[in-house]
Design a protein around this motif. Structure first.
Motif, PDB file in Angstrom:
ATOM      1  N   TRP A 172       0.850  -1.195   0.000  1.00  0.00           N
ATOM      2  CA  TRP A 172       0.000   0.000   0.000  1.00  0.00           C
ATOM      3  C   TRP A 172       0.875   1.230   0.000  1.00  0.00           C
ATOM      4  O   TRP A 172       1.904   1.269   0.668  1.00  0.00           O
ATOM      5  CB  TRP A 172      -0.939  -0.015   1.217  1.00  0.00           C
ATOM      6  CG  TRP A 172      -2.012  -1.052   1.064  1.00  0.00           C
ATOM      7  CD1 TRP A 172      -1.822  -2.402   1.014  1.00  0.00           C
ATOM      8  CD2 TRP A 172      -3.418  -0.823   0.876  1.00  0.00           C
ATOM      9  NE1 TRP A 172      -3.037  -3.027   0.814  1.00  0.00           N
ATOM     10  CE2 TRP A 172      -4.021  -2.088   0.730  1.00  0.00           C
ATOM     11  CE3 TRP A 172      -4.206   0.329   0.823  1.00  0.00           C
ATOM     12  CZ2 TRP A 172      -5.392  -2.235   0.537  1.00  0.00           C
ATOM     13  CZ3 TRP A 172      -5.576   0.176   0.634  1.00  0.00           C
ATOM     14  CH2 TRP A 172      -6.156  -1.091   0.490  1.00  0.00           C
ATOM     15  N   MET A 173       0.471   2.199  -0.788  1.00  0.00           N
ATOM     16  CA  MET A 173       1.303   3.395  -0.900  1.00  0.00           C
ATOM     17  C   MET A 173       0.455   4.648  -0.674  1.00  0.00           C
ATOM     18  O   MET A 173      -0.699   4.712  -1.103  1.00  0.00           O
ATOM     19  CB  MET A 173       1.988   3.437  -2.268  1.00  0.00           C
ATOM     20  CG  MET A 173       2.942   4.593  -2.418  1.00  0.00           C
ATOM     21  SD  MET A 173       4.436   4.192  -3.340  1.00  0.00           S
ATOM     22  CE  MET A 173       3.805   3.946  -4.965  1.00  0.00           C
ATOM     23  N   ILE A 174       1.058   5.624  -0.016  1.00  0.00           N
ATOM     24  CA  ILE A 174       0.422   6.922   0.206  1.00  0.00           C
ATOM     25  C   ILE A 174       1.162   7.905  -0.685  1.00  0.00           C
ATOM     26  O   ILE A 174       2.392   8.028  -0.581  1.00  0.00           O
ATOM     27  CB  ILE A 174       0.567   7.369   1.679  1.00  0.00           C
ATOM     28  CG1 ILE A 174      -0.090   6.343   2.603  1.00  0.00           C
ATOM     29  CG2 ILE A 174      -0.025   8.751   1.894  1.00  0.00           C
ATOM     30  CD1 ILE A 174       0.883   5.432   3.277  1.00  0.00           C
ATOM     31  N   GLY A 328      16.146   1.902   5.279  1.00  0.00           N
ATOM     32  CA  GLY A 328      16.675   2.476   4.043  1.00  0.00           C
ATOM     33  C   GLY A 328      15.619   3.391   3.465  1.00  0.00           C
ATOM     34  O   GLY A 328      14.981   4.148   4.207  1.00  0.00           O
ATOM     35  N   GLU A 329      15.362   3.298   2.156  1.00  0.00           N
ATOM     36  CA  GLU A 329      14.398   4.219   1.529  1.00  0.00           C
ATOM     37  C   GLU A 329      12.984   3.954   2.028  1.00  0.00           C
ATOM     38  O   GLU A 329      12.440   2.876   1.862  1.00  0.00           O
ATOM     39  CB  GLU A 329      14.443   4.063   0.002  1.00  0.00           C
ATOM     40  CG  GLU A 329      13.440   4.982  -0.677  1.00  0.00           C
ATOM     41  CD  GLU A 329      13.288   4.740  -2.179  1.00  0.00           C
ATOM     42  OE1 GLU A 329      14.237   4.285  -2.822  1.00  0.00           O
ATOM     43  OE2 GLU A 329      12.180   5.033  -2.683  1.00  0.00           O
ATOM     44  N   ILE A 330      12.387   4.989   2.606  1.00  0.00           N
ATOM     45  CA  ILE A 330      11.006   4.852   3.067  1.00  0.00           C
ATOM     46  C   ILE A 330      10.080   5.708   2.195  1.00  0.00           C
ATOM     47  O   ILE A 330       8.908   5.383   1.999  1.00  0.00           O
ATOM     48  CB  ILE A 330      10.901   5.193   4.577  1.00  0.00           C
ATOM     49  CG1 ILE A 330       9.615   4.656   5.181  1.00  0.00           C
ATOM     50  CG2 ILE A 330      11.047   6.687   4.851  1.00  0.00           C
ATOM     51  CD1 ILE A 330       9.647   4.549   6.693  1.00  0.00           C
ATOM     52  N   ILE A 331      10.638   6.813   1.660  1.00  0.00           N
ATOM     53  CA  ILE A 331       9.885   7.694   0.766  1.00  0.00           C
ATOM     54  C   ILE A 331      10.730   7.975  -0.470  1.00  0.00           C
ATOM     55  O   ILE A 331      11.948   8.173  -0.362  1.00  0.00           O
ATOM     56  CB  ILE A 331       9.554   9.037   1.472  1.00  0.00           C
ATOM     57  CG1 ILE A 331       8.339   8.885   2.392  1.00  0.00           C
ATOM     58  CG2 ILE A 331       9.314  10.160   0.455  1.00  0.00           C
ATOM     59  CD1 ILE A 331       7.941  10.165   3.107  1.00  0.00           C
ATOM     60  N   GLY A 332      10.079   7.991  -1.627  1.00  0.00           N
ATOM     61  CA  GLY A 332      10.719   8.466  -2.845  1.00  0.00           C
ATOM     62  C   GLY A 332       9.824   9.528  -3.456  1.00  0.00           C
ATOM     63  O   GLY A 332       8.618   9.325  -3.576  1.00  0.00           O
ATOM     64  N   GLY A 333      10.408  10.666  -3.835  1.00  0.00           N
ATOM     65  CA  GLY A 333       9.566  11.718  -4.404  1.00  0.00           C
ATOM     66  C   GLY A 333      10.371  12.665  -5.252  1.00  0.00           C
ATOM     67  O   GLY A 333      11.569  12.469  -5.470  1.00  0.00           O
TER      68      GLY A 333
HETATM   69  P1  ATP Z   1      13.375   0.346  -3.701  1.00  0.00           P
HETATM   70  O1  ATP Z   1      14.510   1.015  -4.435  1.00  0.00           O
HETATM   71  O2  ATP Z   1      13.564   0.302  -2.222  1.00  0.00           O
HETATM   72  O3  ATP Z   1      12.993  -0.974  -4.302  1.00  0.00           O
HETATM   73  P2  ATP Z   1      11.720   2.065  -5.287  1.00  0.00           P
HETATM   74  O4  ATP Z   1      12.693   3.159  -5.520  1.00  0.00           O
HETATM   75  O5  ATP Z   1      11.451   1.073  -6.359  1.00  0.00           O
HETATM   76  O6  ATP Z   1      12.100   1.279  -3.931  1.00  0.00           O
HETATM   77  P3  ATP Z   1       9.495   3.910  -5.419  1.00  0.00           P
HETATM   78  O7  ATP Z   1       9.060   3.558  -6.777  1.00  0.00           O
HETATM   79  O8  ATP Z   1      10.220   5.180  -5.194  1.00  0.00           O
HETATM   80  O9  ATP Z   1      10.327   2.681  -4.803  1.00  0.00           O
HETATM   81  O10 ATP Z   1       8.215   3.798  -4.444  1.00  0.00           O
HETATM   82  C1  ATP Z   1       7.966   4.705  -3.381  1.00  0.00           C
HETATM   83  C2  ATP Z   1       7.983   4.007  -2.024  1.00  0.00           C
HETATM   84  O11 ATP Z   1       7.196   2.801  -2.037  1.00  0.00           O
HETATM   85  C3  ATP Z   1       9.363   3.533  -1.603  1.00  0.00           C
HETATM   86  O12 ATP Z   1      10.067   4.585  -1.008  1.00  0.00           O
HETATM   87  C4  ATP Z   1       9.032   2.435  -0.621  1.00  0.00           C
HETATM   88  O13 ATP Z   1       8.693   2.955   0.657  1.00  0.00           O
HETATM   89  C5  ATP Z   1       7.773   1.825  -1.192  1.00  0.00           C
HETATM   90  N1  ATP Z   1       8.031   0.605  -1.968  1.00  0.00           N
HETATM   91  C6  ATP Z   1       8.554   0.523  -3.214  1.00  0.00           C
HETATM   92  N2  ATP Z   1       8.617  -0.740  -3.646  1.00  0.00           N
HETATM   93  C7  ATP Z   1       8.119  -1.505  -2.646  1.00  0.00           C
HETATM   94  C8  ATP Z   1       7.899  -2.907  -2.495  1.00  0.00           C
HETATM   95  N3  ATP Z   1       8.188  -3.767  -3.472  1.00  0.00           N
HETATM   96  N4  ATP Z   1       7.334  -3.341  -1.335  1.00  0.00           N
HETATM   97  C9  ATP Z   1       7.018  -2.465  -0.357  1.00  0.00           C
HETATM   98  N5  ATP Z   1       7.209  -1.129  -0.442  1.00  0.00           N
HETATM   99  C10 ATP Z   1       7.747  -0.651  -1.558  1.00  0.00           C
END
Ligand code: ATP
Ligand code: MN
Length: 406
Positions: A172-174, A328-333
């Protein structure tokens, strides 16, 4: 059970029931019940995910998960954001090329074919190939450029084969998206938002957090002293009271190149300007170098999505990743590219079909403004708040490669 409720004599609970009468309502096979009054491993409980809710640990986790979902809506509602429901089935695969789940009603054994032998998706349900969404952002931008400030909160799907403790195939994503926000406003919002949620948990989930903190402390006892992590509640309070460090990707690469693990060849993955950071690098910055949450900005454009605002250096984009301890990465924006011309040029460079994305490009064609947004992975956040080591333990029915039981 009937009896008298009294203050507990023993420790471990505040109340106890002195029973006068006990009647078993429904338990066909008590001896075979997998959850016995003893310590079970999390792996065992994962195999019994249909029953693991009945343990104290999972009760605590799912109550906290609920409270966090509620607090997310509360936060945005108080700030005047609108909850936008973006589609789960989408036809655009611009973002996640190759890692999407196909949605189809065609017969897999005998699909209709075109003359060239390829599957004829014009005969499919939607008359075109469709997938489960990897992000609601593109549609979110359409909403923000009309309503001002919106957020989405929904299921997201990634068909990537990552068997890690931080990846799910369904999560789930916000995703808030805001008109007139630049990257600094975006970072300010992300930091305030995360602190608000953690504070809400500290104020409203005390008992469950204490329970999980004790559980973790017991686990930590088995580790050598210098490898033990901070107490869960201390860690949450620490994040609420800290100011997140903000540095550029380029600065981060320099720090990593001057680090001990880099010099001693301890990192598994290479560190080089232009390469995407791995979790081991992110965690080094957060846990060892700064000892505090970190926001990295201005990543190389090659490793980020086409819609991010291009910097004048022609090399980097206005991206931001929020990095947390343990996760590690919790938010990407990012701030989004609002210029039609620059956006189209970038899409062509990246081989993204501009014709299919006409509706997205229309936002830049018909009155565009500076705007920004980000995505917070809900399970990664709940993982942090509950201190759970594996993301599969913070979602009721985890979906991961080769695993869709229950
Ligand atoms: P990562 O590099 O850690 O795989 P991402 O850069 O692919 O993540 P984004 O596309 O930026 O992820 O998605 C935004 C947020 O959604 C991420 O910061 C992370 O918190 C969450 N997220 C991404 N992929 C997953 C996943 N497969 N399962 C759970 N949460 C995820
Ligand atoms: Mn990301």
């Amino acid at each position: 059970m009937e009896g008298t409720l009294t203050e507990s004599q023993g420790s471990g609970q505040s109340l106890e029931l002195n029973a006068d009468k006990i009647e078993v309502l429904g338990l066909a096979d008590p001896d075979k019940f997998p959850i016995q009054p003893k310590k079970h491993t999390l792996e065992f409980l994962r195999e019994n995910a249909h029953l693991r809710f009945r343990t104290n640990t999972f009760g605590a986790i799912f109550r906290i998960r609920h409270a966090m979902a509620f607090a997310i809506h509360k936060y945005f509602n108080e700030k005047g954001f609108y909850y936008l429901h973006t589609p789960i089935i989408t036809a655009s695969d611009a973002e996640g090329a190759g890692q999407m789940f196909r949605v189809t009603v065609l017969d897999p054994v005998n699909p209709p074919l075109q003359d060239n032998g390829h599957v004829d998706y014009s005969k499919d349900f939607f008359g075109r190939p469709t997938n489960l969404t990897v992000s609601g952002q593109l549609e979110g931008e359409l909403g923000a450029l009309a309503l001002g400030e919106i957020y989405t909160f929904g299921p997201t799907f990634r068909a990537e084969n990552s068997n890690t403790t931080r990846h799910l195939s369904e999560f789930w994503m916000i995703e808030p998206e805001m008109a007139f926000y630049d990257l600094t406003d975006n970072m300010d919002l992300a930091e305030e938002f995360l602190k608000y949620l953690i504070k809400y948990a500290l104020e409203n989930c005390r008992d469950d957090l204490h329970f999980l903190a004790d559980r973790l402390a017991n686990e930590e006892k088995e580790k050598p002293k210098d490898q033990r992590s901070m107490d869960l509640i201390e860690k949450l309070e620490f994040v609420v009271n800290s100011k997140f460090i903000r540095i550029t990707y380029t600065e981060a690469i320099n720090i990593l190149k001057n680090s001990k693990p880099y010099k001693k060849n301890k990192f598994q993955f290479p560190v080089e300007w232009g390469i995407d950071l791995q979790s081991e690098h992110e965690r080094y910055l957060v846990e060892r170098h700064f000892k505090c949450p970190v926001i990295l900005t201005d990543y190389p454009k090659e490793i980020k999505a086409f819609y991010m605002k291009q910097n004048d250096d022609n090399k980097t984009v206005r991206a931001m990743d929020v990095l947390f301890p343990q996760i590690g990465e919790i938010i990407g924006g990012s701030q989004r590219e609002e210029s039609l011309e620059k956006l189209e040029t970038r899409m062509k460079e990246m081989n993204i079909p501009t014709s299919e994305m006409w509706w997205y490009l229309d936002t830049r064609r018909f009155g565009s403004v500076v705007h920004s947004g980000f995505g917070l992975g809900f399970e990664r956040f709940v993982q942090f708040t509950t201190g759970m080591g594996n993301i599969r333990d913070v979602i009721a029915f985890p979906r991961t490669p080769k695993n869709a039981e229950f």
